[in-house]
Scaffold this active site. Structure first.
Site, PDB file in Angstrom:
ATOM      1  N   LYS A  80       0.853  -1.197   0.000  1.00  0.00           N
ATOM      2  CA  LYS A  80       0.000   0.000   0.000  1.00  0.00           C
ATOM      3  C   LYS A  80       0.886   1.243   0.000  1.00  0.00           C
ATOM      4  CE  LYS A  80      -3.902   2.034   2.591  1.00  0.00           C
ATOM      5  NZ  LYS A  80      -4.728   1.924   3.815  1.00  0.00           N
ATOM      6  N   SER A 155      -9.703   1.830   2.959  1.00  0.00           N
ATOM      7  CA  SER A 155      -8.842   2.591   2.065  1.00  0.00           C
ATOM      8  C   SER A 155      -7.815   1.745   1.299  1.00  0.00           C
ATOM      9  CB  SER A 155      -8.089   3.663   2.873  1.00  0.00           C
ATOM     10  OG  SER A 155      -7.211   3.067   3.808  1.00  0.00           O
ATOM     11  N   SER A 179      -9.749  -0.529   7.167  1.00  0.00           N
ATOM     12  CA  SER A 179      -9.164  -0.345   5.838  1.00  0.00           C
ATOM     13  C   SER A 179      -8.449  -1.561   5.258  1.00  0.00           C
ATOM     14  CB  SER A 179      -8.195   0.842   5.850  1.00  0.00           C
ATOM     15  OG  SER A 179      -8.923   2.043   5.808  1.00  0.00           O
TER      16      SER A 179
END
Lengths: 492, 488
Positions: A80, A155, A179
């Site tokens: 990420k 997210s 997330s």
């Protein structure tokens, strides 16, 4: 079978037996990215050249070390874009850091690099991890590989979609209010948020420091245990990192679940849950019962307040954590300003997206003189009550079982203009962060052709029980969830 | 009887000090805290640059320094302490917040008693807490007229200790005396250089003047930018006079504001009013867990406390029979006190060592702007000088000359005496010859003496000393002259 479809442990076995090489595996994954990412858009940055070099190095190392080679040696992974990767730009999917190349590696990257992973790229996310769909990325929205009209969740949507679409064998995300688990559920992969303090946050760009935690996305529970073992452990550079030994989860998870007690919280099956989601989760719970797990109802009475609590604490911390982006030392800097103060406000006004600005404003307000007691202090008290709820439940049960998300993946554009409905996406995942507990999401069926997530929540530092339950369910159900998009996408 | 202006008003002063601690590493990272000699932005890392993702880790040594200071200032050390974020934007603050302590500092509720010479009052200490230093901004105007600022992050994250007093201080002089006393204690503890000139110790003062009989209002003026205790005193005198003048005018037009001291003009000027003041939005630092300081740990720190100036002064008066004045002078600094104790132990004559130090050594050090640690005369050398006098090998008068040579050249007393043949002449037969010669050469003085002018003998002694270049033992010369004159 395309090599890109392999799990970590399957790839590991083939690499160990010399049936394939990291170079071949990496080429397969890069080919998958090449074939699919124009559609899925999981990646902000693809590091193909570096990946090929790392794969070569991994194969050379394996030749040297043989059976002693670490478990993740040569495995292609995506990270990420909120985790610092030395020399590889780390954007947080924000204009503010669009060209920011960090000079250091996060602790998790040091650990993974010591294993010799192959970094294939950095994945898209909601800007600074604020959001539940990746629609708040400053660059583009990632598509759900199961239905490209739908969001992958967020997210960490890019990391979830990358694993679901075989664009990485595993990936890392960060989970502040769900997330990791929510996108894992929406994309049909396994995602875990470890206990707060399990994984070092050093080098994780901070959103809400007391809630953030790094964790893995994998194709199955075994992989989850393998990656978890690689990234956990005490770190002197993170004062909130727990001095806890790292168990041999891959072994512990295979222990029988017979006699374990799980609690079903009625607050997690309330209004708003899609009937098919509820049906899938209830069926999974029955399957657990059939395995000898004792199932009982529990109550977490302060669940209703978790959302409000979260949306005070997280923005408050974020308002301070994001204060450093002023355009002076690094990152986006507005060129039009006449004065220093104008440069500050222009840089931040132009560099941050609307959701980030909304949260900075909320957080700043909550901490302001005259409002602190009513908001921040009160939220901290409620936080304790929420943690106490879990503690009381854990006096009776070994884990909580519930849905990860009330709905399957929603359509792009459906919630993005309504912050409140977007915030509700994380209703079942937030309390776990507020209480600092570990949580895992795994697929437990399809509803309208879209994955449904089953969530287990555990006692602090008891990832072991969660992995046992998840592994037992995975073995019993025998299902493997693959989006149609992936099959034969890349020709290698 | 008419009251004077000074009697009509009272002044209320509270002080805040920021003191850089001399630890090896910075407050929250492993960068060196000794940044001064390094080029700008070379003693930095992701943590003190506030890069995304970097996290602070507490330097335990800093906590020890602060608790030590708190104990020396008679503070209570609460069992629980925490760090907080103090939020404000400025380019020299890389994270956009400063890690500080808000409601649970390391030390609370202390006091410090000033020396009798400074009025002897006890000043309350509100708190002693930890902060991290900011980077250093330099504002530049280029020859082209372009204006810009440079930021050096070497200083960023250097540990600071903040000491806040109660508003117990009544005069600018007392404020300066408090500052000097605090500096002395901090230096005794060895936790800071505490130099005002280079910013290792900084002082902000809150001052307000009120009618003597009335209660205090809520106007408060903060004065900043003072880089010596002399400046503190001058700035507060200026501010006291300015506020008194306003009150004398009949209408209190003062506002709560921050004023900067301008050394060159000797004035304070307004910098910021209350309306422009920041809301710092303090909240607990989530990256650092709260701390529990066990009583055992605190006693461990207490055991490391050195003897403090007040106790040392008392001991010097009691053990060495020094005057209050000399004892104060010689306990100014730990180094000076150590010098004294080393020298007097060797000389076995503390009073003589004290005299040489207070009358000669300190003056020479002062004149040459030399620290005691760089003194060209080692304690053992001063002791040797005293021993030479006490054994009669050199006269007091010669000793003065020898001392000056020692200070100028760094040579030992014995070496100088040997090189320059300064050994005192105590040999009676040698002196008899010179005495006889002086008597023969000065008939007028001899006549005066014989006519009863006993003081004439002084002149004759002087002549003998002159003839021996000061080396004659004055006691023996006197005795011999008396004998000769009586015979004559």
């Amino acid at each position: 079978m395309n090599l890109s479809e392999l799990t970590v442990h399957e790839a590991q076995d083939r690499l160990r037996r010399g049936e394939t090489t990291s170079a071949a595996l990496t080429e397969a994954v890069l080919a998958q990215i090449e074939a699919l990412d124009e559609t899925v858009r999981a990646f902000v940055t693809v590091t193909a050249d570096e990946a090929r070099a790392q794969a070569q190095a991994a194969d050379a190392r394996r030749a040297q070390e043989g059976a002693d080679a670490p478990p993740l040696l040569g495995i292609p992974a995506a990270i990420k874009d909120v985790v610092n990767t030395k020399g590889v730009r780390t954007t947080c999917s924000s204009r503010m850091l669009e060209n920011y190349v960090p000079p250091y590696d996060a602790t998790v990257m040091e650990k993974l690099n010591a294993h010799g992973i192959v970094l294939v790229g950095k994945t898209n996310m909601d800007e600074f991890a604020m959001g539940s769909s990746t629609e708040h990325s400053a660059f583009f929205t990632t598509r759900n590989p199961w239905d490209t009209e739908r969001v992958p969740g967020g997210s960490s949507g890019g990391s979830a979609a990358a694993v679901a679409a075989d664009e990485a064998v595993f990936s890392l995300g960060s989970d502040t209010g769900g997330s990791i688990r929510q996108p894992a559920a929406l994309c049909g992969v396994v995602g875990m948020k470890p206990t707060y303090g399990r994984v070092s946050r050093y080098g994780l760009v901070a959103f809400a420091s007391s809630l953030d935690q790094i964790g893995p996305f994998t194709k199955d529970v075994t992989d989850c245990a393998i990656v978890l073992e690689a990234i956990c452990g005490h770190d002197r550079r993170d004062a909130t990192s727990a001095p806890q030994p790292v168990p041999n989860w891959r072994e512990e998870m295979t222990q029988s679940v017979k006699g374990l007690r799980v609690g079903v919280p009625k607050e997690y099956f309330g209004a708003g849950i899609e009937p098919e989601v509820e049906a899938s989760v209830r069926a999974a719970i029955e399957q657990l019962a059939a395995l000898g797990v004792a199932v009982e109802d529990v109550s977490l009475p302060h669940t209703d307040h978790a959302l409000a609590t979260y949306y005070i604490i997280a923005p408050a911390e974020a308002s301070a954590n994001l204060a450093r982006y002023d355009g002076i030392k690094y990152g986006y800097a507005s060129q039009d300003a006449e004065t220093m103060w104008e440069a500050y406000s222009r840089t931040r006004g132009e560099g941050f997206g609307s959701e980030v600005k909304r949260r900075i404003l909320v957080g700043t307000h909550a901490l302001s003189s005259g409002y602190y007691d009513a908001y921040y202090l009160k939220a901290q008290k409620v936080r304790t009550l929420i943690a106490n709820d879990f503690q009381e439940a854990f006096a009776r049960v070994d884990a909580i079982v519930c849905p990860t998300s009330a709905t399957v993946a929603f359509k792009i554009g459906e919630r993005v203009d309504d912050p409140m409905s977007m915030y509700l996406s994380d209703l079942y995942t937030l309390p776990c962060n507020v209480a600092g507990l570990p949580g895992i999401s795994q697929p437990c069926g399809l509803a309208q052709g879209l994955p449904v997530g089953l969530q287990f929540l555990g006692k602090p530092f008891d990832e072991s029980t969660l992995l046992r339950l998840a592994y037992a369910y995975e073995q019993a159900s025998g299902a493997r969830y693959k989006p149609a998009l992936t099959s034969g996408a890349a020709q290698t | 009887m008419e009251t004077t202006v000074a009697e009509k008003y009272r002044t209320v002063i509270g002080l805040e000090f920021h003191i850089q601690l001399v630890t090896e590493s910075k407050m929250f990272c492993t960068c060196s805290a000794q940044y001064a000699a390094h080029p700008p932005n070379t003693v930095v890392c992701p943590v003190c640059l506030g890069l995304p993702g970097a996290l602070p880790v507490i330097n335990e040594k800093v906590i020890e320094c602060i608790v030590m200071a708190g104990l020396a200032l008679n503070c209570t050390i609460p069992e629980y302490a925490k760090f907080d974020r103090k939020n404000y934007p400025y380019p020299d603050l890389p994270k956009g917040y400063q890690i500080s302590q808000f409601d649970l500092p390391f030390c609370i509720g202390g006091r410090l008693t000033l020396d009798e010479e400074d009025g002897g009052r006890t000043i309350g200490i509100t708190r002693v807490h930890q902060e991290e230093d900011t980077a250093k901004s330099t504002h530049v105007t280029a020859p082209s007229g372009e204006r810009y600022s440079l930021v050096d992050f070497n200083r960023s994250g250097v540990p600071l200790m903040e000491v806040v007093t109660e508003p117990d201080i009544a005069t600018p002089q007392e404020a300066a005396a408090f500052g000097r006393k605090l500096r002395q204690i901090v230096r005794y503890l060895g936790i800071s250089t505490a130099n005002m000139e280079n910013g290792a110790m900084r002082c902000d003062a809150n001052i307000s003047v009120w009618p003597a009989e009335a209660s205090m209002g809520d106007v408060k003026v903060e004065v900043k930018n003072m880089n010596s205790f002399r400046s503190v005193e001058r700035a507060l005198e200026f501010e006291q006079a300015r506020q008194t003048r306003i009150l004398e005018g009949g209408v209190d037009t003062r506002i709560t504001e921050t004023r900067g001291w301008v050394e060159a003009t000797g004035e304070t000027v307004s910098q910021r009013t209350k309306e422009e003041a920041h809301d710092y939005r303090y909240f607990p630092e989530p990256d650092l867990p709260p701390l529990q300081l066990s009583p055992q740990w605190v006693s461990g720190v207490e055991e490391k406390l050195p003897e403090l100036p007040a106790a040392k002064r008392q001991r010097f008066m009691a053990d060495y029979e020094l005057s209050a004045y000399d004892a104060r002078l010689l306990t100014q600094s730990q180094e000076l006190a150590d010098y004294f104790e080393t020298a007097s132990a060797r000389a076995k004559n503390a009073k003589a060592v004290a005299n040489w130090m207070s009358r000669n050594l300190l003056q020479r050090l002062n004149e040459s702007d030399t620290e005691i640690n760089d003194c060209p005369i080692a304690p053992a050398d001063l002791a040797e000088l005293v021993l030479l006098i006490d054994s009669g090998e050199i006269s007091n008068r010669t000793a003065q000359e020898v001392f000056d040579h020692m200070f100028d050249t760094g040579k030992s007393a014995r070496k100088i005496v040997a090189e320059q043949g300064l050994t005192q002449i105590s040999d009676e037969s040698a002196l008899e010859t010179i005495v006889a010669q002086v008597i023969a050469e000065n008939p007028a003085a001899v006549q005066d003496f014989n006519q009863g002018k006993k003081r004439a003998i002084g002149f004759l002694v002087g002549q003998v000393m002159k003839a021996t270049r000061g080396k004659a033992n004055p006691g023996i010369v006197n005795q011999k002259l008396q004998e000769e004159l009586r015979q004559g």
